[in-house]
Design a protein around this motif. Structure first.
Motif, PDB file in Angstrom:
ATOM      1  N   MET A  47      10.707   0.561  -7.222  1.00  0.00           N
ATOM      2  CA  MET A  47      12.075   0.719  -7.727  1.00  0.00           C
ATOM      3  C   MET A  47      12.078   1.233  -9.161  1.00  0.00           C
ATOM      4  N   GLU A  48      11.206   0.685  -9.992  1.00  0.00           N
ATOM      5  CA  GLU A  48      11.130   1.127 -11.382  1.00  0.00           C
ATOM      6  C   GLU A  48      10.744   2.606 -11.455  1.00  0.00           C
ATOM      7  N   ASP A  49       9.804   3.017 -10.620  1.00  0.00           N
ATOM      8  CA  ASP A  49       9.368   4.414 -10.606  1.00  0.00           C
ATOM      9  C   ASP A  49      10.513   5.339 -10.188  1.00  0.00           C
ATOM     10  N   GLN A  50      11.249   4.960  -9.147  1.00  0.00           N
ATOM     11  CA  GLN A  50      12.362   5.791  -8.682  1.00  0.00           C
ATOM     12  C   GLN A  50      13.445   5.923  -9.749  1.00  0.00           C
ATOM     13  N   LEU A  51      13.824   4.796 -10.331  1.00  0.00           N
ATOM     14  CA  LEU A  51      14.883   4.825 -11.339  1.00  0.00           C
ATOM     15  C   LEU A  51      14.480   5.658 -12.547  1.00  0.00           C
ATOM     16  N   ASP A  52      13.225   5.565 -12.946  1.00  0.00           N
ATOM     17  CA  ASP A  52      12.760   6.352 -14.086  1.00  0.00           C
ATOM     18  C   ASP A  52      12.836   7.840 -13.786  1.00  0.00           C
ATOM     19  N   ARG A  53      12.468   8.237 -12.580  1.00  0.00           N
ATOM     20  CA  ARG A  53      12.528   9.653 -12.205  1.00  0.00           C
ATOM     21  C   ARG A  53      13.976  10.142 -12.186  1.00  0.00           C
ATOM     22  N   ASP A  61       0.816  -1.216   0.000  1.00  0.00           N
ATOM     23  CA  ASP A  61       0.000   0.000   0.000  1.00  0.00           C
ATOM     24  C   ASP A  61       0.849   1.266   0.000  1.00  0.00           C
ATOM     25  N   ALA A  62       2.141   1.144  -0.307  1.00  0.00           N
ATOM     26  CA  ALA A  62       3.010   2.324  -0.406  1.00  0.00           C
ATOM     27  C   ALA A  62       2.782   3.002  -1.753  1.00  0.00           C
ATOM     28  N   GLU A  63       2.532   4.291  -1.717  1.00  0.00           N
ATOM     29  CA  GLU A  63       2.257   5.032  -2.943  1.00  0.00           C
ATOM     30  C   GLU A  63       3.351   6.061  -3.197  1.00  0.00           C
ATOM     31  N   PRO A  64       3.917   6.091  -4.404  1.00  0.00           N
ATOM     32  CA  PRO A  64       4.909   7.122  -4.716  1.00  0.00           C
ATOM     33  C   PRO A  64       4.254   8.490  -4.769  1.00  0.00           C
ATOM     34  N   PRO A  65       5.028   9.550  -4.555  1.00  0.00           N
ATOM     35  CA  PRO A  65       4.453  10.900  -4.631  1.00  0.00           C
ATOM     36  C   PRO A  65       4.114  11.256  -6.069  1.00  0.00           C
ATOM     37  N   PRO A  66       3.272  12.248  -6.264  1.00  0.00           N
ATOM     38  CA  PRO A  66       2.957  12.664  -7.641  1.00  0.00           C
ATOM     39  C   PRO A  66       4.182  13.239  -8.329  1.00  0.00           C
ATOM     40  N   ARG A  67       4.187  13.162  -9.630  1.00  0.00           N
ATOM     41  CA  ARG A  67       5.310  13.712 -10.414  1.00  0.00           C
ATOM     42  C   ARG A  67       5.073  15.207 -10.616  1.00  0.00           C
ATOM     43  N   GLU A  68       5.209  15.926  -9.523  1.00  0.00           N
ATOM     44  CA  GLU A  68       5.019  17.372  -9.538  1.00  0.00           C
ATOM     45  C   GLU A  68       6.267  18.042  -8.992  1.00  0.00           C
ATOM     46  N   GLY A  69       6.689  19.135  -9.588  1.00  0.00           N
ATOM     47  CA  GLY A  69       7.890  19.823  -9.148  1.00  0.00           C
ATOM     48  C   GLY A  69       9.145  19.161  -9.707  1.00  0.00           C
ATOM     49  N   ASP A  70      10.308  19.662  -9.278  1.00  0.00           N
ATOM     50  CA  ASP A  70      11.568  19.128  -9.786  1.00  0.00           C
ATOM     51  C   ASP A  70      11.926  17.830  -9.069  1.00  0.00           C
ATOM     52  N   TRP A  71      13.062  17.238  -9.473  1.00  0.00           N
ATOM     53  CA  TRP A  71      13.444  15.946  -8.895  1.00  0.00           C
ATOM     54  C   TRP A  71      13.657  16.049  -7.387  1.00  0.00           C
ATOM     55  N   ARG A  72      14.178  17.194  -6.937  1.00  0.00           N
ATOM     56  CA  ARG A  72      14.441  17.340  -5.499  1.00  0.00           C
ATOM     57  C   ARG A  72      13.126  17.330  -4.709  1.00  0.00           C
ATOM     58  N   ARG A  83      16.662   8.903 -13.812  1.00  0.00           N
ATOM     59  CA  ARG A  83      17.248   8.968 -15.158  1.00  0.00           C
ATOM     60  C   ARG A  83      16.647  10.137 -15.946  1.00  0.00           C
ATOM     61  N   THR A  84      15.358  10.377 -15.748  1.00  0.00           N
ATOM     62  CA  THR A  84      14.714  11.518 -16.410  1.00  0.00           C
ATOM     63  C   THR A  84      15.313  12.830 -15.932  1.00  0.00           C
ATOM     64  N   ALA A  85      15.712  12.895 -14.653  1.00  0.00           N
ATOM     65  CA  ALA A  85      16.293  14.112 -14.093  1.00  0.00           C
ATOM     66  C   ALA A  85      17.717  14.352 -14.586  1.00  0.00           C
ATOM     67  N   GLY A  86      18.339  13.345 -15.183  1.00  0.00           N
ATOM     68  CA  GLY A  86      19.679  13.525 -15.719  1.00  0.00           C
ATOM     69  C   GLY A  86      20.779  12.784 -14.984  1.00  0.00           C
ATOM     70  N   PHE A  87      20.446  12.010 -13.972  1.00  0.00           N
ATOM     71  CA  PHE A  87      21.465  11.220 -13.271  1.00  0.00           C
ATOM     72  C   PHE A  87      21.899  10.058 -14.163  1.00  0.00           C
ATOM     73  N   ASN A  88      23.205   9.765 -14.159  1.00  0.00           N
ATOM     74  CA  ASN A  88      23.659   8.636 -14.964  1.00  0.00           C
ATOM     75  C   ASN A  88      23.216   7.330 -14.318  1.00  0.00           C
ATOM     76  N   LEU A  94      24.851  16.192 -10.648  1.00  0.00           N
ATOM     77  CA  LEU A  94      24.349  16.604 -11.954  1.00  0.00           C
ATOM     78  C   LEU A  94      25.302  17.613 -12.581  1.00  0.00           C
ATOM     79  N   ASP A  95      25.656  17.390 -13.827  1.00  0.00           N
ATOM     80  CA  ASP A  95      26.612  18.277 -14.512  1.00  0.00           C
ATOM     81  C   ASP A  95      26.043  18.614 -15.891  1.00  0.00           C
ATOM     82  N   PRO A  96      25.655  19.886 -16.150  1.00  0.00           N
ATOM     83  CA  PRO A  96      25.691  20.997 -15.190  1.00  0.00           C
ATOM     84  C   PRO A  96      24.575  20.856 -14.158  1.00  0.00           C
TER      85      PRO A  96
END
Length: 228
Positions: A121-127, A72-83, A129-134, A223-225
């Motif tokens: 885990m899939e949701d976290q990794l997607d966020r 029953d753990a729900e990820p937060p909405p995809r609102e705002g920046d990665w931080r 990588r989308t934010a620019g982390f290698n 993150l670079d830059p």
């Protein structure tokens, strides 16, 4: 991953899901120290031997519970920046673990991904990588944030001193320790005397927030830059 069960065909009246749900009820009622195969079997109204069609021992049962606790753990909405999103992720995870008896003690250090953990885990990794982390950083970040929250909750739920187990509040214990620091000889312990309040006054909420923000600062440096 959970090993394959010892037996080939389970008894028709007992399913793995029923076993896990019974184990969750025992965990909530008696805590991890009171969780046993015998008590789970009693909860189900079967003999303990019946459980071994699905799990070999308590450790394998804990593998299953690790995933079930995240159902029953729900990820937060995809609102705002990665931080913003990962701050919310960690706040939610801490609240989730605090809301289930001994959940942190079950999941800490355990890698037994079932469908619920895989989804998160899939949701976290997607966020990430989308934010620019290698890829390497994204993988390590998921471990680091999880370990921070789990470790913090373990500290948060452990008695701060023996007196807490006999009824003294956590706040009163901290005040007493602060007073002890202040009473130390300043010529021998100048830093403990000077920082007595800083060491003992902050709430667990303040401590969690401070640590989380520093972790997010470290992520931002990768993150670079740098970007939000």
């Amino acid at each position: 991953m959970v090993d394959e069960p010892v037996q080939n065909t389970p008894p028709p009246a007992l399913t793995r899901d029923a076993l896990v749900q019974a184990a969750l009820r025992v965990l909530e009622r008696e805590g991890i120290n009171g969780l046993s195969m015998r008590k789970v079997a009693t909860e189900l109204g079967v003999k303990a031997a019946s459980l071994y069609w699905h799990v070999r021992n308590k450790e394998q049962l804990l593998d299953l519970l690790t995933d079930a606790l995240m159902a029953d753990a729900e990820p937060p909405p995809r609102e705002g920046d990665w931080r913003t999103q990962f701050r919310a992720y960690c706040i939610r995870y801490r609240s989730h673990l605090l809301g289930k008896r001994d959940a942190a003690r079950v999941v800490a250090g355990r890698l037994a991904p079932g469908p619920h953990l895989l989804r998160l885990m899939e949701d976290q990794l997607d966020r990430l990588r989308t934010a620019g982390f290698n890829d390497a950083d994204a993988a390590l970040i998921t471990y680091l944030l999880g370990a921070y929250v789990q470790g913090f909750v373990l500290q948060e739920q452990a008695p701060i001193a023996a007196s807490e187990t006999t009824g003294t509040s956590r706040r009163d214990v901290a005040v007493s320790v602060g007073d002890r620091f202040r009473a130390l000889p300043p010529e021998t312990f100048p830093n403990l005397v000077a920082l007595a309040g800083d060491l003992t006054d902050p709430s667990m909420e303040a401590r969690f927030t401070f640590g989380l923000e520093r972790l997010l600062d470290g992520m931002a440096a990768l993150l670079d830059p740098p970007r939000s």
